[in-house]
Design an enzyme around this catalytic site. Structure first.
Site, PDB file in Angstrom:
ATOM      1  N   THR A 168      22.727  -2.155  -7.748  1.00 17.71           N
ATOM      2  CA  THR A 168      23.311  -2.768  -9.409  1.00 17.71           C
ATOM      3  C   THR A 168      24.915  -2.646  -9.050  1.00 17.71           C
ATOM      4  O   THR A 168      25.652  -3.132 -10.366  1.00 17.71           O
ATOM      5  CB  THR A 168      22.941  -1.303 -10.127  1.00 17.71           C
ATOM      6  N   HIS A 211      18.714  -0.812   0.358  1.00 15.45           N
ATOM      7  CA  HIS A 211      17.785   0.131   0.817  1.00 15.45           C
ATOM      8  C   HIS A 211      16.286  -1.067   0.791  1.00 15.45           C
ATOM      9  O   HIS A 211      15.364  -0.324   0.080  1.00 15.45           O
ATOM     10  CB  HIS A 211      18.157   1.211  -0.111  1.00 15.45           C
ATOM     11  N   CYS A 244      13.215  -0.246 -11.957  1.00  8.76           N
ATOM     12  CA  CYS A 244      14.138   0.033 -12.918  1.00  8.76           C
ATOM     13  C   CYS A 244      13.809  -0.276 -14.394  1.00  8.76           C
ATOM     14  O   CYS A 244      14.343   0.328 -15.376  1.00  8.76           O
ATOM     15  CB  CYS A 244      15.209  -0.789 -12.767  1.00  8.76           C
TER      16      CYS A 244
END
Length: 383
Positions: free
Chosen positions: A70, A200, A323
């Protein structure tokens, strides 16, 4: 437990956790400090940068560590827009990008930039001819993801980048978050100026990642402060996290080289078996998609119902991207592909890692058959 939600996040490797703990415990000095203890932390940070650059085939000075996808996407898009606004205020992206790209572009629209959100074909791919038609003299940035995070479609990055390099001054940004560690991508051959990777998603730690910025490319930083990361990303560096990131990247690349056939076998087995389950419809294309993502639906059944039904037998999958899933919105990706709303609302995503096994895939198929049979009875009774 069977964990088939690896596109949302992956389990960190034990070696990654160990390296994070060791660096946090023994080399906790601030890399920007002048004393020797801080210098040791900085040496570790620069070594992690060098390792990352070597794996990605770029120069260490082109790697800027971030907190993940992000931040990397926002830095690339907003940073490029602000830096080059005097040259033009037009951006090209697609309708199926990650929310961190779509919403960053929407924010820029409020500031007077114009954005073309390209449509996609029924398989989820962008047509390069649409890119050619959209790009104009005032276009300053083209931003596209490499592998779609919901259906796994691989975009023609190399072809688009090559065309842009010959016909446009626009910067080319690629979101490589889902492709990294599964589908190799040459930044040079793709003529990529900016590229985002997240830790991740490759068995590293949350809050780690990098933005590749090609040598000579200029963008405006988002943060003001201590001028870390060559003045591009102010804030005390996460030394332990970045050392762990470099280790995760190296280990994942090694597994890709030795285990990619295994991943493809799992994908093809699941793909074919799911198609045999009564009532299921496949959303992921059979060709032109990555080996770790399968998206399918049972029309008439909400995706969250399937997610929770599988959870009852200790199997974990998701609906849309992590998300967006809590917002319970119909998948923008699937509707952009022309998939009917009812089918899109019934979609779930199975996402794999190199650590998943054939036995897990077989258990998933068996559980899915039982769930589909039970739900079909409920649907028939309700009619």
């Amino acid at each position: 437990m069977i964990y088939f939600d690896n596109s949302a996040t992956t389990k960190p490797y034990e070696e990654v956790l160990e390296s994070f703990i060791k660096v946090s415990r023994d080399f906790y000095g601030n890399p920007s400090s002048l004393h020797g203890f801080g210098a040791k932390a900085d040496q570790l940070l620069q070594h992690a940068r060098k390792q990352t650059a070597e794996i990605m085939g770029v120069h260490p000075s082109e790697i800027y560590f971030t907190s993940g996808g992000t931040e990397g996407n926002n830095l690339a898009i907003k940073g490029a827009a602000v830096q080059h606004a005097s040259k033009g205020r037009h951006i090209v992206t697609s309708q199926i990008e990650h929310p961190s790209v779509i919403e960053a572009c929407e924010e820029l629209e409020k500031q007077g930039f114009s954005v073309d959100y390209l449509p996609v074909k029924s398989d989820g791919s962008v047509d390069i001819e649409d890119v050619k038609r959209a790009v104009r003299n005032e276009t300053i940035l083209v931003s596209l993801m490499h592998v779609n995070n919901e259906v796994g479609t691989i975009q023609p990055i190399k072809e688009i980048g090559k065309w842009l390099s010959k016909h446009s001054q626009a910067l080319f940004h690629v979101d490589y978050v889902q492709g990294c560690g599964k589908i190799p991508l040459s930044f040079e051959e793709g003529f990529i100026d900016l590229c985002t990777v997240s830790g991740h998603k490759i068995h590293g730690l949350k809050g780690t990642g990098f933005l590749y910025i090609k040598s000579g490319v200029q963008i405006t930083p988002l943060f003001s402060g201590g001028n870390q990361e060559s003045k591009m990303r102010s804030g005390t560096e996460n030394t332990a996290g970045m050392v762990a990131f470099a280790k995760a990247l190296r280990m994942t690349e090694e597994k890709r080289k030795t285990s990619i056939k295994h991943l493809w076998y799992l994908r093809n087995y699941l793909y074919n078996e799911i198609l045999q389950i009564q009532g299921t419809v496949m959303n992921t294309p059979i060709d032109g998609a990555a080996p770790h993502i399968i998206n399918f639906s049972i029309p008439g059944v909400k995706g969250e119902v399937l997610v929770h039904a599988l959870e009852q037998v200790n199997i974990f999958v998701s609906t849309t991207s992590a998300c967006s899933s809590r917002q319970k919105k119909t998948s923008r990706t699937l509707t952009s592909m022309g998939i009917p709303r009812e089918q899109a609302e019934g979609s779930i995503r199975v996402s794999l890692s190199y650590g998943n096994s054939v036995a897990e895939a077989e258990r998933f198929v068996s559980a899915m058959r039982n769930i589909a049979e039970q739900l079909s009875k409920v649907i028939r009774r309700s009619k």
